[in-house]
Design a protein around this motif. Structure first.
Motif, PDB file in Angstrom:
ATOM      1  N   ALA A  98     -20.726  -9.946 -31.069  1.00  0.00           N
ATOM      2  CA  ALA A  98     -19.886  -9.194 -30.133  1.00  0.00           C
ATOM      3  C   ALA A  98     -19.331 -10.076 -29.019  1.00  0.00           C
ATOM      4  O   ALA A  98     -18.279  -9.784 -28.455  1.00  0.00           O
ATOM      5  N   ILE A  99     -20.025 -11.171 -28.704  1.00  0.00           N
ATOM      6  CA  ILE A  99     -19.532 -12.107 -27.680  1.00  0.00           C
ATOM      7  C   ILE A  99     -18.144 -12.602 -28.051  1.00  0.00           C
ATOM      8  O   ILE A  99     -17.249 -12.668 -27.198  1.00  0.00           O
TER       9      ILE A  99
ATOM     10  N   LYS B  17     -16.462 -11.501 -21.026  1.00  0.00           N
ATOM     11  CA  LYS B  17     -16.006 -12.184 -19.811  1.00  0.00           C
ATOM     12  C   LYS B  17     -16.259 -11.311 -18.587  1.00  0.00           C
ATOM     13  O   LYS B  17     -16.684 -11.810 -17.540  1.00  0.00           O
ATOM     14  N   LYS B  18     -16.043 -10.027 -18.714  1.00  0.00           N
ATOM     15  CA  LYS B  18     -16.286  -9.097 -17.604  1.00  0.00           C
ATOM     16  C   LYS B  18     -17.759  -9.147 -17.178  1.00  0.00           C
ATOM     17  O   LYS B  18     -18.075  -9.166 -15.992  1.00  0.00           O
ATOM     18  N   GLN B  19     -18.651  -9.197 -18.144  1.00  0.00           N
ATOM     19  CA  GLN B  19     -20.089  -9.295 -17.855  1.00  0.00           C
ATOM     20  C   GLN B  19     -20.410 -10.612 -17.153  1.00  0.00           C
ATOM     21  O   GLN B  19     -21.188 -10.654 -16.205  1.00  0.00           O
ATOM     22  N   MET B  20     -19.798 -11.684 -17.620  1.00  0.00           N
ATOM     23  CA  MET B  20     -20.049 -12.996 -17.023  1.00  0.00           C
ATOM     24  C   MET B  20     -19.525 -13.055 -15.582  1.00  0.00           C
ATOM     25  O   MET B  20     -20.181 -13.624 -14.703  1.00  0.00           O
TER      26      MET B  20
ATOM     27  N   CYS C  87     -27.703  -9.202 -15.572  1.00  0.00           N
ATOM     28  CA  CYS C  87     -28.329  -9.910 -16.699  1.00  0.00           C
ATOM     29  C   CYS C  87     -28.701  -8.916 -17.794  1.00  0.00           C
ATOM     30  O   CYS C  87     -28.400  -9.125 -18.973  1.00  0.00           O
ATOM     31  N   LYS C  88     -29.354  -7.829 -17.398  1.00  0.00           N
ATOM     32  CA  LYS C  88     -29.791  -6.816 -18.358  1.00  0.00           C
ATOM     33  C   LYS C  88     -28.603  -6.193 -19.079  1.00  0.00           C
ATOM     34  O   LYS C  88     -28.637  -6.018 -20.304  1.00  0.00           O
ATOM     35  N   ALA C  89     -27.547  -5.873 -18.338  1.00  0.00           N
ATOM     36  CA  ALA C  89     -26.377  -5.257 -18.954  1.00  0.00           C
ATOM     37  C   ALA C  89     -25.783  -6.167 -20.028  1.00  0.00           C
ATOM     38  O   ALA C  89     -25.423  -5.710 -21.121  1.00  0.00           O
ATOM     39  N   CYS C  90     -25.699  -7.438 -19.735  1.00  0.00           N
ATOM     40  CA  CYS C  90     -25.155  -8.387 -20.699  1.00  0.00           C
ATOM     41  C   CYS C  90     -26.094  -8.525 -21.900  1.00  0.00           C
ATOM     42  O   CYS C  90     -25.660  -8.528 -23.047  1.00  0.00           O
TER      43      CYS C  90
ATOM     44  N   ASP D 253     -28.159  -6.327 -23.029  1.00  0.00           N
ATOM     45  CA  ASP D 253     -28.103  -5.093 -23.818  1.00  0.00           C
ATOM     46  C   ASP D 253     -26.949  -5.113 -24.812  1.00  0.00           C
ATOM     47  O   ASP D 253     -27.084  -4.635 -25.931  1.00  0.00           O
ATOM     48  N   ASP D 254     -25.814  -5.664 -24.398  1.00  0.00           N
ATOM     49  CA  ASP D 254     -24.616  -5.649 -25.234  1.00  0.00           C
ATOM     50  C   ASP D 254     -24.420  -6.891 -26.085  1.00  0.00           C
ATOM     51  O   ASP D 254     -23.774  -6.817 -27.132  1.00  0.00           O
TER      52      ASP D 254
END
Length: 151
Positions: free
Chosen positions: A95-96, A104-107, A141-144, A146-147
């Motif tokens: 998915a990355i 990118k939004k997560q980063m 960190c957790k949100a990223c 998780d996905d």
């Protein structure tokens, strides 16, 4: 005929060599990525122990906050398209690369949170005072994970 075989064999060797080089480059990138992410995780875990008051090394918070702030932009750059696969085991989800805008939004969120953590430290270096900014950072960190991280 013999000459054709040599030319074919030589071309096959060049082609296979290029494949090995590409695989080696991908493996090196995956290994590098893992080192950067493990370093970021290590500093995050150590800072968590300080913020929670589990260890008395309050002065160490400065180094962990600085390392997190330095590693956050690196983390955003260690997922180039040619590093999705290799012979090295990776926990990075496809998915990355399939959803690069979401990744990118997560980063960006993680980098913003690491900057906010550094500002919080500058305002009050007591580890306990970092709890809100640190909690926000950990949520990114957790949100990223998780996905985008295989469990």
């Amino acid at each position: 005929m013999h000459c054709r075989f040599r030319i074919t064999a030589a071309l096959a060797g060049v082609f296979l060599g290029a494949l090995v080089t590409d695989a080696s480059a991908s493996d090196a990138m995956i290994t590098y990525r893992q080192s950067v992410m493990e370093a970021l995780g290590g500093h995050t875990k150590a800072l968590a122990a300080l913020v929670k008051g589990e260890v008395p090394m309050a002065a160490d918070a400065k180094g962990h906050v600085a390392a997190i702030e330095a590693l956050a932009p690196m983390a955003a750059n260690v997922f180039p398209p040619d590093s999705a696969k290799g012979s090295v085991e990776t926990w990075a989800q496809p998915a990355i690369w399939e959803k690069p805008d979401a990744f990118k939004k997560q980063m960006v969120a993680m980098q913003d949170a690491s900057d906010a953590l550094a500002k919080a430290y500058a305002a009050d270096p007591k580890p306990s005072a970092l709890a809100p900014a640190f909690g926000a950072f950990v949520k990114t960190c957790k949100a990223c994970h998780d996905d985008f991280k295989r469990k």
